[in-house]
Write a protein that holds these residues in place. Structure first.
Motif, PDB file in Angstrom:
ATOM      1  N   ALA A  35       4.584   8.217  -5.340  1.00  0.00           N
ATOM      2  CA  ALA A  35       3.785   7.591  -6.305  1.00  0.00           C
ATOM      3  C   ALA A  35       3.246   6.209  -6.009  1.00  0.00           C
ATOM      4  CB  ALA A  35       4.232   7.567  -7.560  1.00  0.00           C
ATOM      5  N   TRP A  36       1.895   5.610  -6.401  1.00  0.00           N
ATOM      6  CA  TRP A  36       1.705   4.413  -6.418  1.00  0.00           C
ATOM      7  C   TRP A  36       1.826   3.881  -7.972  1.00  0.00           C
ATOM      8  CZ3 TRP A  36       0.615   1.107  -2.434  1.00  0.00           C
ATOM      9  CH2 TRP A  36       0.243   1.806  -1.243  1.00  0.00           C
ATOM     10  N   GLU A  46       2.908  -0.180 -14.047  1.00  0.00           N
ATOM     11  CA  GLU A  46       2.422   0.872 -14.461  1.00  0.00           C
ATOM     12  C   GLU A  46       2.300   2.151 -13.574  1.00  0.00           C
ATOM     13  OE1 GLU A  46      -1.296   0.570 -16.482  1.00  0.00           O
ATOM     14  OE2 GLU A  46      -2.153  -0.108 -14.692  1.00  0.00           O
ATOM     15  N   TRP A  47       2.334   3.399 -13.784  1.00  0.00           N
ATOM     16  CA  TRP A  47       2.081   4.375 -12.695  1.00  0.00           C
ATOM     17  C   TRP A  47       0.805   4.646 -12.569  1.00  0.00           C
ATOM     18  CZ3 TRP A  47      -0.269   9.282 -13.334  1.00  0.00           C
ATOM     19  CH2 TRP A  47       0.168  10.444 -12.603  1.00  0.00           C
ATOM     20  N   VAL A  48       0.218   4.763 -11.188  1.00  0.00           N
ATOM     21  CA  VAL A  48      -1.024   5.065 -11.050  1.00  0.00           C
ATOM     22  C   VAL A  48      -1.631   6.399 -10.474  1.00  0.00           C
ATOM     23  CG1 VAL A  48      -3.147   4.359  -9.375  1.00  0.00           C
ATOM     24  CG2 VAL A  48      -1.289   2.620  -9.916  1.00  0.00           C
ATOM     25  N   GLY A  49      -0.735   7.062  -9.795  1.00  0.00           N
ATOM     26  CA  GLY A  49      -0.765   8.264  -9.280  1.00  0.00           C
ATOM     27  C   GLY A  49       0.314   8.662  -8.535  1.00  0.00           C
ATOM     28  N   ARG A 102      11.391   9.408 -12.072  1.00  0.00           N
ATOM     29  CA  ARG A 102      12.090   8.310 -12.881  1.00  0.00           C
ATOM     30  C   ARG A 102      11.472   6.878 -12.688  1.00  0.00           C
ATOM     31  NH1 ARG A 102      17.010  11.134 -11.439  1.00  0.00           N
ATOM     32  NH2 ARG A 102      17.386   9.359 -10.325  1.00  0.00           N
ATOM     33  N   GLY A 103      10.359   6.761 -12.450  1.00  0.00           N
ATOM     34  CA  GLY A 103       9.710   5.498 -12.251  1.00  0.00           C
ATOM     35  C   GLY A 103       9.959   4.955 -10.898  1.00  0.00           C
TER      36      GLY A 103
END
Length: 118
Positions: A35-36, A46-49, A102-103
């Protein structure tokens, strides 16, 4: 243990494009959904994708249609890319890659700074 190195950030005008790269070495990084993430000044990360190990992608609503994640599992060091088009001021921040689980479960890299100026 996977090591992460992000690169490709910079200063770009509104409407411009950047391509970020993430080199994930060590352990079998090719099996992970990657993920990015991004962190704007004064805000939480924050999660981007994300992209699965077979190339399926998902994105946060605000970047859909503008950002594209891809990956190359062909070598020992897995490369994960983030193509960012039609950049907006709100895309400014430090961008990181990590596992989608889990981020982020790997040690964080240094990130790469993106500044979008109007």
């Amino acid at each position: 243990q996977v090591q992460l190195v992000e690169s490709g950030g910079g200063l770009v005008q509104t409407g411009g494009s950047l391509r970020l790269s993430c080199a994930a070495s060590g352990a079998p990084a090719s099996i992970y959904t990657m993920a990015w993430y991004r962190q704007a000044p004064g805000k939480q990360r924050e999660w981007v994708g994300r992209i699965t190990n077979v190339g399926r992608t998902d994105y946060m609503d605000s970047v859909k249609g503008r950002f594209t994640i891809s990956r190359d599992n062909s070598k020992a060091t897995v490369m994960v890319y983030l193509q960012m088009n039609s950049l907006k001021a709100e895309d400014t921040g430090v961008y990181y890659c990590n596992s989608d689980l889990r981020g982020g479960t790997f040690p964080w890299g240094q990130g790469t700074q993106v500044i979008v100026s109007s």
